[in-house]
Design a protein around this motif. Structure first.
Motif, short mmCIF file in Angstrom:
data_model
loop_
_atom_site.label_atom_id
_atom_site.label_comp_id
_atom_site.label_asym_id
_atom_site.label_seq_id
_atom_site.Cartn_x
_atom_site.Cartn_y
_atom_site.Cartn_z
N UNK A 145 -6.77 11.86 -1.62
CA UNK A 145 -5.67 11.09 -1.04
C UNK A 145 -6.16 9.67 -0.86
N UNK A 146 -5.40 8.71 -1.36
CA UNK A 146 -5.80 7.32 -1.26
C UNK A 146 -4.62 6.47 -0.80
N UNK A 147 -4.85 5.71 0.26
CA UNK A 147 -3.89 4.69 0.69
C UNK A 147 -4.36 3.42 0.01
N UNK A 189 -3.18 4.59 -12.16
CA UNK A 189 -4.51 3.97 -12.18
C UNK A 189 -5.50 4.77 -11.35
N UNK A 190 -5.06 5.26 -10.19
CA UNK A 190 -5.93 6.10 -9.36
C UNK A 190 -6.32 7.35 -10.14
N UNK A 191 -5.34 7.98 -10.80
CA UNK A 191 -5.62 9.18 -11.59
C UNK A 191 -6.60 8.87 -12.72
N UNK A 224 0.83 -1.20 0.00
CA UNK A 224 0.00 0.00 0.00
C UNK A 224 0.87 1.25 0.00
N UNK A 225 0.51 2.18 -0.85
CA UNK A 225 1.17 3.48 -0.89
C UNK A 225 0.10 4.56 -0.80
N UNK A 226 0.49 5.74 -0.35
CA UNK A 226 -0.44 6.85 -0.32
C UNK A 226 -0.24 7.69 -1.57
#
Length: 67
Positions: free
Chosen positions: A44-46, A53-55, A2-4
């Motif tokens: 902000x996502x952990x 992919x989050x973007x 997991x990364x933030x």
């Protein structure tokens, strides 16, 4: 692992925006911890998902992700 990931996002203004972004990220990573700050325009996502992919998930919901 997991990364933030922290993204600057334009176009979010309400609770629907928060829900849409949160649900999009959690659809691919149910364990993700997502925090949306409407005033600051950040997400902000952990998460185990890569930043790109989050973007992409945020952009698919119709919001402009700034680099």
């Amino acid at each position: 692992m997991t990364e933030t990931v922290t993204l600057t996002v334009r176009g979010m203004s309400c609770g629907h925006c928060v829900r849409a972004v949160t649900e999009a990220i959690r659809a691919e990573d149910p364990a993700a911890e997502v925090a949306v700050d409407l005033a600051a325009g950040t997400v902000r996502a952990a998460t185990a998902l890569p930043r790109a992919r989050v973007a992409a998930l945020v952009a698919e919901e119709g919001y402009a992700v700034q680099d």
